[in-house]
Design a protein around this motif. Structure first.
Motif, PDB file in Angstrom:
ATOM      1  N   TRP A 104       1.266   5.220 -31.557  1.00 24.86           N
ATOM      2  CA  TRP A 104       0.301   6.309 -31.608  1.00 24.86           C
ATOM      3  C   TRP A 104      -0.952   6.019 -30.794  1.00 24.86           C
ATOM      4  CZ3 TRP A 104      -0.889  10.876 -31.202  1.00 24.86           C
ATOM      5  CH2 TRP A 104      -2.001  11.513 -31.767  1.00 24.86           C
ATOM      6  N   ASP A 105      -1.429   4.785 -30.792  1.00 25.03           N
ATOM      7  CA  ASP A 105      -2.626   4.458 -30.019  1.00 25.03           C
ATOM      8  C   ASP A 105      -2.419   4.767 -28.537  1.00 25.03           C
ATOM      9  OD1 ASP A 105      -3.942   3.661 -32.277  1.00 25.03           O
ATOM     10  OD2 ASP A 105      -3.632   1.509 -31.953  1.00 25.03           O
ATOM     11  N   THR A 106      -1.260   4.369 -28.011  1.00 24.51           N
ATOM     12  CA  THR A 106      -0.970   4.606 -26.602  1.00 24.51           C
ATOM     13  C   THR A 106      -0.765   6.093 -26.323  1.00 24.51           C
ATOM     14  OG1 THR A 106       0.063   2.426 -26.396  1.00 24.51           O
ATOM     15  CG2 THR A 106       0.585   4.062 -24.703  1.00 24.51           C
ATOM     16  N   ARG A 108      -1.899   8.592 -27.988  1.00 22.88           N
ATOM     17  CA  ARG A 108      -3.180   9.288 -28.138  1.00 22.88           C
ATOM     18  C   ARG A 108      -4.004   9.201 -26.850  1.00 22.88           C
ATOM     19  NH1 ARG A 108      -4.615   6.628 -32.165  1.00 22.88           N
ATOM     20  NH2 ARG A 108      -6.485   5.554 -31.454  1.00 22.88           N
ATOM     21  N   GLU A 109      -4.005   8.046 -26.226  1.00 20.63           N
ATOM     22  CA  GLU A 109      -4.710   7.892 -24.949  1.00 20.63           C
ATOM     23  C   GLU A 109      -4.097   8.785 -23.874  1.00 20.63           C
ATOM     24  OE1 GLU A 109      -4.700   3.812 -23.888  1.00 20.63           O
ATOM     25  OE2 GLU A 109      -6.011   3.179 -25.527  1.00 20.63           O
ATOM     26  N   ASP A 124     -11.891  11.421 -30.045  1.00 15.32           N
ATOM     27  CA  ASP A 124     -11.037  10.564 -30.849  1.00 15.32           C
ATOM     28  C   ASP A 124     -11.798  10.254 -32.128  1.00 15.32           C
ATOM     29  OD1 ASP A 124      -9.622   8.351 -31.972  1.00 15.32           O
ATOM     30  OD2 ASP A 124      -8.744   7.936 -30.015  1.00 15.32           O
ATOM     31  N   ARG A 131      -6.549   7.775 -37.007  1.00 18.52           N
ATOM     32  CA  ARG A 131      -7.197   8.321 -35.820  1.00 18.52           C
ATOM     33  C   ARG A 131      -6.464   9.577 -35.342  1.00 18.52           C
ATOM     34  NH1 ARG A 131     -12.112   6.344 -35.499  1.00 18.52           N
ATOM     35  NH2 ARG A 131     -12.172   7.377 -33.454  1.00 18.52           N
ATOM     36  N   ASP A 157       2.684   6.416 -37.390  1.00 21.47           N
ATOM     37  CA  ASP A 157       3.700   5.420 -37.057  1.00 21.47           C
ATOM     38  C   ASP A 157       4.448   5.018 -38.321  1.00 21.47           C
ATOM     39  OD1 ASP A 157       3.318   4.857 -34.185  1.00 21.47           O
ATOM     40  OD2 ASP A 157       1.315   4.202 -34.802  1.00 21.47           O
TER      41      ASP A 157
END
Length: 242
Positions: A104-106, A108-109, A124, A131, A157
């Motif tokens: 999700w972090d990737t 989201r970017e 964000d 997040r 995730d």
């Protein structure tokens, strides 16, 4: 500053007596600030309850909700589900993910970069699922003028899966309206098959009440992945359930 003001809300208790069976409905004194308990893995839920079986996703059914299936234009495979309820919308897709790390972090970017490149803006921020992105998506109005449409991109995730949701309409900007949509997302169950899949591979979905094999006319070629699916564009709608 964030584009819109909103507050976190406990999501899994907001489906007014229509919470699917098998979901714990207990609350705590600080429920308004607690993170949502779902979405769930199929190992956590023993029965379908008040959900619709769409294959990789068991989607909560709520009175008055319109549910639509979406398909990829090139492959004609079902790629996700979208619902409309009380002036708000929720579109969801489920993907394969690594055993040891979330994606999700990737993602989201990447979504943020895509929105910005197309002339929109994103923040964000923390939300009930961790997040999330609060976005202003560029659109053309009916009279041809440029405008913006608010949307929230949420992601979770799970064990070898990733679930992405896009919240639009009133729930994207009004905290009270967001509660019901957040509750629907929180009560989704993801059914990850045992097949070896590369990260971001779209998990198989099918029409309600149909086996996976009859999900849609098969074609040659790989299934779409998270990289192939534009988060700002919905696929063609192929069914409606009310």
């Amino acid at each position: 500053m964030p584009l819109f003001r909103r507050r976190s809300a406990q999501a899994s208790d907001q489906i007014d007596n229509e919470t699917p069976a098998g979901v714990d409905g207990s609350t705590s004194d600080d429920a308004a600030e607690a993170p949502a308990r779902g979405p769930f893995d199929s190992s956590q839920v023993t029965e379908l309850g008040g959900r619709v079986d769409l294959g990789a996703i068991w989607f909560p059914a709520v009175r008055g909700m319109e549910l639509r299936m979406e398909a990829d234009k090139k492959t004609r495979r079902i790629t996700g589900a979208a619902c409309a309820i009380q002036g708000s919308g929720l579109q969801v897709q489920a993907f394969a993910a690594p055993r040891t790390a979330g994606i999700w972090d990737t993602i989201r970017e990447e979504i943020g970069a895509s929105v910005t490149k197309q002339g929109g803006a994103v923040d964000d921020i923390p939300g009930p699922f961790g997040r999330e992105l609060l976005a202003r998506l560029p659109v053309k109005t009916k009279d041809g003028k440029s405008g913006f449409r608010p949307a929230r991109f949420v992601g979770v995730d799970g064990p070898r899966w990733f679930l992405r949701g896009v919240i639009t309409g009133r729930a994207a900007v009004e905290p009270e309206q967001a509660k019901l949509v957040e509750a629907v997302f929180a009560n989704i169950v993801v059914v990850r098959d045992e097949a070896a899949r590369p990260p971001r591979d779209l998990l198989s979905m099918h029409m309600p009440g149909q086996p996976e094999e009859s999900k849609i006319a098969p074609v040659d070629g790989p299934a779409p992945t998270a990289r192939d699916l534009d988060p700002l564009t919905r696929g063609p709608e192929i069914a409606e359930i009310q």
